[in-house]
Write a protein that holds these residues in place. Sequence first.
Motif: not given
Length: 455
Positions: A136-149
Amino acid sequence: KIRAMRWKQAIRTMRTARKAADDRLRQFERSFTIGEGAIKRVDICQLAANQPIEDFYSLGRCVSSRALLLAVCDGHGGSSCSRFISAHLMAYVCAAMLDKHMISEVPVDQRLEWIFSSSDAHLNQENNMSAIEARLHAFHEKFKHMDTKTVKSSLQAAFLALDEDIAKAALPDSKGRVHRARASIAASGSCASLAHIRSRALHVANVGDCAAVLGLESASGLVSSLQLSRPHCVENADEVARIKAAHPSSESHVLRGGRLLGELYPLRAFGDVRYKWPLDLQKAVLGPLGSPPPPNLLTPPYLTAMPEVFHHKLTSSDRFLIVASDGLWEWFDADTAVRLVHDHSQGALSLQPYEPTPNMPLAEVYEQLKARRYIPSFLYRAGERKRPLDTNSATHLLRHALGGVSGGLSEQYHRLHDQLQLPDGAARSYRDDISIMVVHFDEAYLANPDTDTSD
């Protein structure tokens, strides 16, 4: 005297049978008063057909954004995957929260506030996946660098990340050992429909054949339904086209007999790695577990957990949202379900104590009391009943799914008896597990333009 005694005995027998049916219907009903934002109350009811049940549901809140989350997960090939999804999907959704919706800073593993889940016994366990918090933490870190708006893209990222982590957890460890329970989660499958409600913004993310339906009422009193999901199956022409476009035209067997590779009915799902992994990997991991690959597996993956996301801005016309597994929709369509819940919400007023507000004019009191006597004509015969049998609108839907929407009360109980006397497991030959969640909106909140916020 003998005739009178027989009549009394018949009445007692009938009442006992009806009470048994009512108790069975209400055994797993729940009702939660939310009283926050657009949400007034959530009614829930569930009835098993499989043994063990393969449906699970969850209700929670994202602490950081104050979004209400609810999900219905419909499993197949066992209960492992659907149980796991219901216990962990919302945490992934909270981890994928957009920065612009941040109200309070909370560690990612503490963002989800549970209200209730039918998999409660598993929430505080590792659920056969010891690295779930790390993932879950790994996904959160990955998500922070996604271009998701957008909420749509964040929901899609959460669904795909959880599905990917389920598959990774089933792989052999460094010593080549396979964890049987984790492999069971990955090998079984689950459809899911999740509603994300923040202020007036409603998003529904759907994978498979669960469904979400909005109930609306116009200013003139016209009641209608609005589909906020589409089933991912062969009846969906767009879904069929998507599947065929993803594989060579020579693979005419991709959809056979209305099923994926002739086996799987839903065309999107969590888990089900038999339709996602290459043949060699399946033989190494699933073969020893007695789970053979599907026939004609040539160009996997054939299946995805990418959700289709619908967005709706809540208005003063919106009354409630129904989210349910396909076990409900086998019995009636969306319009009938919406009409049932709408009429139940009117008739259910008679079950609640009446308290007029201070200094209310007598004319207004009279009109409110008259409204409480409202009896939907298509539900009850004249003079047969003056109020619905259930306070819970989800139970009301379940009652009419199994008992029908036509005929009198005796006929309805007769149909209910036929369905409810079947033991779990044997009932699967006649119906599916049924899970229903009904979200009732706060009409005063939605009617107030000052509560409007941008997504």
